[in-house]
Write a protein that holds these residues in place. Sequence first.
Motif, mmCIF file in Angstrom:
data_model
loop_
_atom_site.group_PDB
_atom_site.id
_atom_site.type_symbol
_atom_site.label_atom_id
_atom_site.label_comp_id
_atom_site.label_asym_id
_atom_site.label_seq_id
_atom_site.Cartn_x
_atom_site.Cartn_y
_atom_site.Cartn_z
ATOM 1 N N LYS A 104 88.438 -89.352 63.379
ATOM 2 C CA LYS A 104 87.078 -88.863 63.159
ATOM 3 C C LYS A 104 86.222 -89.890 62.448
ATOM 4 O O LYS A 104 85.000 -89.822 62.507
ATOM 5 N N GLY A 105 86.846 -90.836 61.768
ATOM 6 C CA GLY A 105 86.081 -91.862 61.085
ATOM 7 C C GLY A 105 85.841 -93.100 61.917
ATOM 8 O O GLY A 105 85.389 -94.117 61.387
ATOM 9 N N GLY A 106 86.147 -93.070 63.200
ATOM 10 C CA GLY A 106 85.941 -94.215 64.066
ATOM 11 C C GLY A 106 86.956 -95.320 63.875
ATOM 12 O O GLY A 106 86.666 -96.479 64.183
ATOM 13 N N ARG A 107 88.147 -94.990 63.378
ATOM 14 C CA ARG A 107 89.154 -96.003 63.097
ATOM 15 C C ARG A 107 90.309 -95.924 64.088
ATOM 16 O O ARG A 107 90.599 -94.862 64.624
ATOM 17 N N ASN A 108 90.960 -97.064 64.307
ATOM 18 C CA ASN A 108 92.087 -97.112 65.227
ATOM 19 C C ASN A 108 93.386 -96.885 64.461
ATOM 20 O O ASN A 108 93.391 -96.507 63.281
ATOM 21 N N ASN A 109 94.523 -97.139 65.120
ATOM 22 C CA ASN A 109 95.812 -96.887 64.479
ATOM 23 C C ASN A 109 96.121 -97.894 63.374
ATOM 24 O O ASN A 109 97.076 -97.711 62.621
ATOM 25 N N GLN A 110 95.335 -98.953 63.249
ATOM 26 C CA GLN A 110 95.508 -99.909 62.166
ATOM 27 C C GLN A 110 94.576 -99.644 60.995
ATOM 28 O O GLN A 110 94.565 -100.404 60.029
ATOM 29 N N GLY A 111 93.759 -98.598 61.115
ATOM 30 C CA GLY A 111 92.836 -98.262 60.041
ATOM 31 C C GLY A 111 91.538 -99.025 60.063
ATOM 32 O O GLY A 111 90.737 -98.900 59.127
ATOM 33 N N ARG A 112 91.279 -99.797 61.110
ATOM 34 C CA ARG A 112 90.044 -100.583 61.193
ATOM 35 C C ARG A 112 88.974 -99.810 61.961
ATOM 36 O O ARG A 112 89.277 -99.113 62.928
ATOM 37 N N HIS A 117 79.341 -95.748 62.722
ATOM 38 C CA HIS A 117 78.481 -94.567 62.560
ATOM 39 C C HIS A 117 79.224 -93.271 62.872
ATOM 40 O O HIS A 117 78.642 -92.316 63.380
ATOM 41 N N ARG A 118 80.511 -93.226 62.585
ATOM 42 C CA ARG A 118 81.289 -91.999 62.743
ATOM 43 C C ARG A 118 81.912 -91.633 61.403
ATOM 44 O O ARG A 118 82.333 -92.504 60.643
ATOM 45 N N GLY A 119 81.999 -90.339 61.135
ATOM 46 C CA GLY A 119 82.665 -89.897 59.917
ATOM 47 C C GLY A 119 82.119 -88.575 59.438
ATOM 48 O O GLY A 119 80.983 -88.194 59.729
ATOM 49 N N GLY A 120 82.942 -87.837 58.688
ATOM 50 C CA GLY A 120 82.532 -86.541 58.167
ATOM 51 C C GLY A 120 82.551 -85.475 59.248
ATOM 52 O O GLY A 120 83.373 -85.483 60.153
ATOM 53 N N GLY A 121 81.632 -84.549 59.164
ATOM 54 C CA GLY A 121 81.545 -83.485 60.163
ATOM 55 C C GLY A 121 82.371 -82.274 59.768
ATOM 56 O O GLY A 121 83.284 -82.345 58.940
ATOM 57 N N VAL A 122 82.040 -81.143 60.362
ATOM 58 C CA VAL A 122 82.743 -79.902 60.071
ATOM 59 C C VAL A 122 84.084 -79.887 60.803
ATOM 60 O O VAL A 122 84.316 -80.659 61.733
ATOM 61 N N LEU A 310 77.669 -83.034 62.797
ATOM 62 C CA LEU A 310 78.189 -83.413 64.109
ATOM 63 C C LEU A 310 79.009 -84.689 64.070
ATOM 64 O O LEU A 310 79.236 -85.314 65.113
ATOM 65 N N ASN A 311 79.428 -85.129 62.873
ATOM 66 C CA ASN A 311 80.290 -86.307 62.733
ATOM 67 C C ASN A 311 79.547 -87.609 63.011
ATOM 68 O O ASN A 311 80.134 -88.593 63.424
ATOM 69 N N ILE A 312 78.220 -87.599 62.797
ATOM 70 C CA ILE A 312 77.403 -88.791 63.039
ATOM 71 C C ILE A 312 76.887 -89.290 61.691
ATOM 72 O O ILE A 312 76.198 -88.553 60.979
ATOM 73 N N ARG A 313 77.203 -90.541 61.358
ATOM 74 C CA ARG A 313 76.737 -91.145 60.119
ATOM 75 C C ARG A 313 75.472 -91.961 60.378
ATOM 76 O O ARG A 313 75.152 -92.288 61.521
ATOM 77 N N PRO A 314 74.740 -92.306 59.320
ATOM 78 C CA PRO A 314 73.458 -92.997 59.509
ATOM 79 C C PRO A 314 73.620 -94.378 60.134
ATOM 80 O O PRO A 314 74.645 -95.055 59.977
ATOM 81 N N THR A 315 72.599 -94.798 60.838
ATOM 82 C CA THR A 315 72.508 -96.138 61.424
ATOM 83 C C THR A 315 71.505 -96.952 60.609
ATOM 84 O O THR A 315 70.330 -96.580 60.535
ATOM 85 N N VAL A 316 71.959 -98.027 60.015
ATOM 86 C CA VAL A 316 71.127 -98.851 59.136
ATOM 87 C C VAL A 316 70.726 -100.127 59.859
ATOM 88 O O VAL A 316 71.542 -100.740 60.556
#
Length: 382
Positions: A104-112, A117-122, A310-316
């Motif tokens: 859910k945080g946009g990370r792969n199996n290595q944690g990268r 812009h993914r993370g959080g959400g219900v 909706l699991n969408i983080r801000p875009t800076v």
Amino acid sequence: MLQARLGPLTGRLRQAAGLPCGLAKTLTTSATAKASTGSQQQDSIVSSLSIPAAPEPAERTSAFLRTYKPRTPGVRHLKRPINDHLWKGRPFLPLTFPKKGHGKGGRNNQGRITVRHRGGGVKRRIRMVDFERWAPGAHLVERIEHDPGRSAHIALLTNQTTGRKSYIVAAEGMRAGDVVQSYREGIPQDLLDIMGGTIDPGILAARTAHRGNCLPLHMIPVGTLVYNVGSQAGKGAVFCRSAGTYAVITSREERSGDDAKGSGGRFVHVRLQSGEVRRVSKDACATIGVASNPHHHDRQLGKAGRSRWLNIRPTVRGVAMNRVDHPHGGGRGKSKSNRHPTSPWGTPAKGGYKTRRKHNVNRWVIIPRARNMGKRRSKGGD
């Protein structure tokens, strides 16, 4: 004086009773003529015509979207598609499982972080949707549900023979109580008996090409709108699965040589919404109709919090970052420091930059010196 009292009532008549303008004027004229006989009749007519104004609803509806009174800043710009037919309760739990540890945080199996812009959400439960539709026979649509993992709605089906339940992507216009079928296993015997033992394309299309039915592509008439389109025989749908999408069957390949089997060719041409024409197997699956919730792209979330749900983080922006975080960062004010637009990793964003070179671009061969004195020529010609 009576005209002054009856004038505002005409507008109230049209608003409350929904009368056309001409009919409201006729009522006003007739009331004026009757009221001229005496003051007592005037009061009785006015009291009979005084209809209380309809209260203002809490929600205002447009053609396809529902808007809300701006009681809070979060609902001032909120717009949602009108989907009053959706199921209000919980999903069918045996066909769901919790979404935990699925990146859910946009990370792969290595944690990268591989998707920004993914993370959080219900919390969510993933619905197991059937994209293959192999089970034949009639299936009853129990209800239409919202799926938090996709933009289109899903339908809960019950096999009328076995009682087994399954989820499919709902078609636009599908409602509870509809009956859908799948013909991927072949044409049933009762339908063959109706056609007299031979396949009649007209009768076959009239009996099978209904909204929500799943058929092989060679059984669907040319020009039909379909969604949940597969690409290979024996596998599930891969194209046109999001809200409001569809494809059009443009043509079938005719039988030619040893490449074809049966009465026609092995492939069907399907035009996707991007304009691309795909050449897919004639035994691949497709569902008749258009994917549900076509006004999903017209919605407005209204506030930043709904985007975080909706699991969408801000875009800076890059120019708002420090120099260590982005090539556009640093400096004073909105400045890229005279650098062409690039990605956070330095890849140029404009100018036709290609990330890889094709296999046949700028490849030269050396012609033997004995024949052509060391001239170089491309493989394509002189």
